[in-house]
Design a protein around this motif. Structure first.
Motif, PDB file in Angstrom:
ATOM      1  N   ARG A  51       0.834  -1.191   0.000  1.00  0.00           N
ATOM      2  CA  ARG A  51       0.000   0.000   0.000  1.00  0.00           C
ATOM      3  C   ARG A  51       0.879   1.257   0.000  1.00  0.00           C
ATOM      4  O   ARG A  51       1.913   1.305   0.673  1.00  0.00           O
ATOM      5  N   ILE A  52       0.439   2.263  -0.750  1.00  0.00           N
ATOM      6  CA  ILE A  52       0.978   3.610  -0.645  1.00  0.00           C
ATOM      7  C   ILE A  52      -0.063   4.431   0.110  1.00  0.00           C
ATOM      8  O   ILE A  52      -1.218   4.525  -0.322  1.00  0.00           O
ATOM      9  N   ILE A  53       0.318   5.012   1.236  1.00  0.00           N
ATOM     10  CA  ILE A  53      -0.604   5.795   2.070  1.00  0.00           C
ATOM     11  C   ILE A  53      -0.188   7.257   1.984  1.00  0.00           C
ATOM     12  O   ILE A  53       0.881   7.645   2.461  1.00  0.00           O
ATOM     13  N   TYR A  54      -1.031   8.067   1.354  1.00  0.00           N
ATOM     14  CA  TYR A  54      -0.737   9.481   1.167  1.00  0.00           C
ATOM     15  C   TYR A  54      -1.461  10.294   2.232  1.00  0.00           C
ATOM     16  O   TYR A  54      -2.684  10.229   2.349  1.00  0.00           O
ATOM     17  N   ILE A  55      -0.698  11.061   3.006  1.00  0.00           N
ATOM     18  CA  ILE A  55      -1.239  11.857   4.095  1.00  0.00           C
ATOM     19  C   ILE A  55      -1.120  13.339   3.755  1.00  0.00           C
ATOM     20  O   ILE A  55      -0.085  13.786   3.261  1.00  0.00           O
ATOM     21  N   LYS A  56      -2.177  14.122   4.036  1.00  0.00           N
ATOM     22  CA  LYS A  56      -2.087  15.568   3.828  1.00  0.00           C
ATOM     23  C   LYS A  56      -3.031  16.308   4.779  1.00  0.00           C
ATOM     24  O   LYS A  56      -3.973  15.724   5.326  1.00  0.00           O
ATOM     25  N   GLN A  57      -2.745  17.582   4.952  1.00  0.00           N
ATOM     26  CA  GLN A  57      -3.604  18.463   5.737  1.00  0.00           C
ATOM     27  C   GLN A  57      -4.565  19.172   4.789  1.00  0.00           C
ATOM     28  O   GLN A  57      -4.158  19.692   3.761  1.00  0.00           O
ATOM     29  N   GLU A  58      -5.843  19.190   5.145  1.00  0.00           N
ATOM     30  CA  GLU A  58      -6.856  19.847   4.328  1.00  0.00           C
ATOM     31  C   GLU A  58      -7.830  20.575   5.239  1.00  0.00           C
ATOM     32  O   GLU A  58      -8.578  19.954   5.985  1.00  0.00           O
ATOM     33  N   LYS A  59      -7.771  21.919   5.181  1.00  0.00           N
ATOM     34  CA  LYS A  59      -8.622  22.760   6.027  1.00  0.00           C
ATOM     35  C   LYS A  59      -8.456  22.423   7.505  1.00  0.00           C
ATOM     36  O   LYS A  59      -9.421  22.334   8.261  1.00  0.00           O
ATOM     37  N   GLY A  60      -7.206  22.210   7.895  1.00  0.00           N
ATOM     38  CA  GLY A  60      -6.905  21.928   9.287  1.00  0.00           C
ATOM     39  C   GLY A  60      -7.135  20.500   9.719  1.00  0.00           C
ATOM     40  O   GLY A  60      -6.866  20.147  10.871  1.00  0.00           O
TER      41      GLY A  60
END
Length: 358
Positions: free
Chosen positions: A324-333
């Motif tokens: 698995r590739i797990i992509y993490i990001k912040q979106e609107k806090g």
């Protein structure tokens, strides 16, 4: 194998749920989105429910020192919100496990509410020490009994409770490493010893020699009241201290010993691409994929390297690993994520040219 994970109130993560995890999991995203925190949370959760209390002690020491040891502030920084417990829950082999970490600023009240008993806060105060230690206790209230651990560090303490009736329900072999560890005195000697005891030293040496064919062997040597690792190099008359070798060699050696000796457990690597040249990177990726399959090990790692991602996708798919590739990001806090199989991730890279790092 962990199939799902729920993290609540840990470091910068207010809440995160990951499901459909694979045997090899690559966590990607920009800086400061929580990639390392996810690895730390997994390793601490596994340690908290481990039969061997030394596992949790070792992991906590490593986690706290990796970010910089600031005594009470280091313990305090584990909490996203100090007045709320950390909750770490995971499912492995269809069995749920969870651990709650409560900070001492409200610890007596929390224990009284949780267990219906009073807890002497002076006990914590009197037990503080300069190093991290784990003190197992059994909290009882009438006919109700529940296991707990107390993490104690200088000027700080945390009580860890598990959701299981037993104090330490099961054994979860877990290794959590960072680039910091390869230069930590005694660490390479420790992982060498683990590999030697399970007769996997020569497998590790083969991995190292693929990238560094000039290396003939590694040997721990008694010196000045301790043991230091030395490296034998072809055509060099004297062995060379491991700690004077290049960082790429040291990182690969550390991973080679861990990959070859870890069995039926978990291997977590922060910044897995660190210091590698292309050949060394390819060797490490092959070793991780092969080791995971042969030794029944689940791998979690972070990376910022697109070359590393492409390499692990190629060899992971070639070997048929569940990745698995797990992509993490912040979106609107808020922390959001997407999870792709290796096959889908490779299509995104090749067809659309998407930079999976964000």
């Amino acid at each position: 194998m962990i199939t799902s994970l729920h993290i609540k109130n840990f470091r910068g993560i207010s809440e995160l749920r990951l499901t459909d995890l694979g045997q090899v999991n690559v966590i990607v995203g920009r800086n400061n989105v929580g990639k390392s925190s996810i690895l730390e949370a997994i390793s601490i959760a596994l340690g908290a429910v481990n039969q061997d209390t030394s596992v949790l002690k070792e992991i906590l020491n490593r986690v706290l020192k990796w970010r910089g040891w600031l005594k009470r502030a280091s313990v305090y920084s584990l909490f996203n919100t100090p007045s709320t417990p950390i909750e770490l829950t995971f499912v492995t082999n269809n069995t749920p496990f969870s651990a709650r970490f409560m900070y001492p600023s409200y610890l007596p009240q929390a224990i009284e509410k949780e267990f219906g008993i009073k807890f002497d806060s002076e006990t914590l105060k009197n037990m503080l020490s300069e190093s991290v230690e784990i003190v197992p206790v059994q909290i009882k209230a009438g006919s109700f009994s529940r296991g707990a651990l107390i993490l104690i560090s200088e000027n700080g303490a945390i009580t860890i409770t598990t959701s299981n009736d037993e104090l330490y329900p099961i054994e979860f072999p877990v290794e959590f490493v960072t680039p910091y560890d390869m230069n930590t005195p005694g660490f390479i000697e420790e992982v060498f010893s683990k590999a030697f005891k399970v007769k996997s030293y020569y497998k590790a040496l083969e991995i190292i020699q693929e990238a560094y064919p000039e290396v003939e062997g590694l040997s721990p040597v008694p010196e000045d009241g301790s043991v230091l690792m030395y490296v034998d190099i072809k055509h060099v008359p004297k062995s060379i201290p491991y700690y004077s070798m290049g960082d790429g060699f040291k990182f690969l050696s550390m991973i080679a010993f861990l990959v070859s000796s870890t069995k039926n457990g978990y291997l977590l690597i922060d910044s897995a691409e660190a210091f590698h040249h292309p050949r060394s990177l390819e060797v490490m990726v092959r070793a991780l994929i092969k080791g995971a399959k042969e030794n029944n090990v689940q791998v979690f790692l972070t990376t910022h390297s697109l070359e590393f991602i492409d390499t692990i996708l190629e060899y992971g798919i070639e070997e048929g690993v569940n990745g698995r590739i797990i992509y993490i990001k912040q979106e609107k806090g808020e922390l959001v994520h997407s999870i792709e199989t290796f096959e889908n991730a490779k299509e995104l890279r090749e067809i659309l040219g998407i930079d999976l790092r964000g």
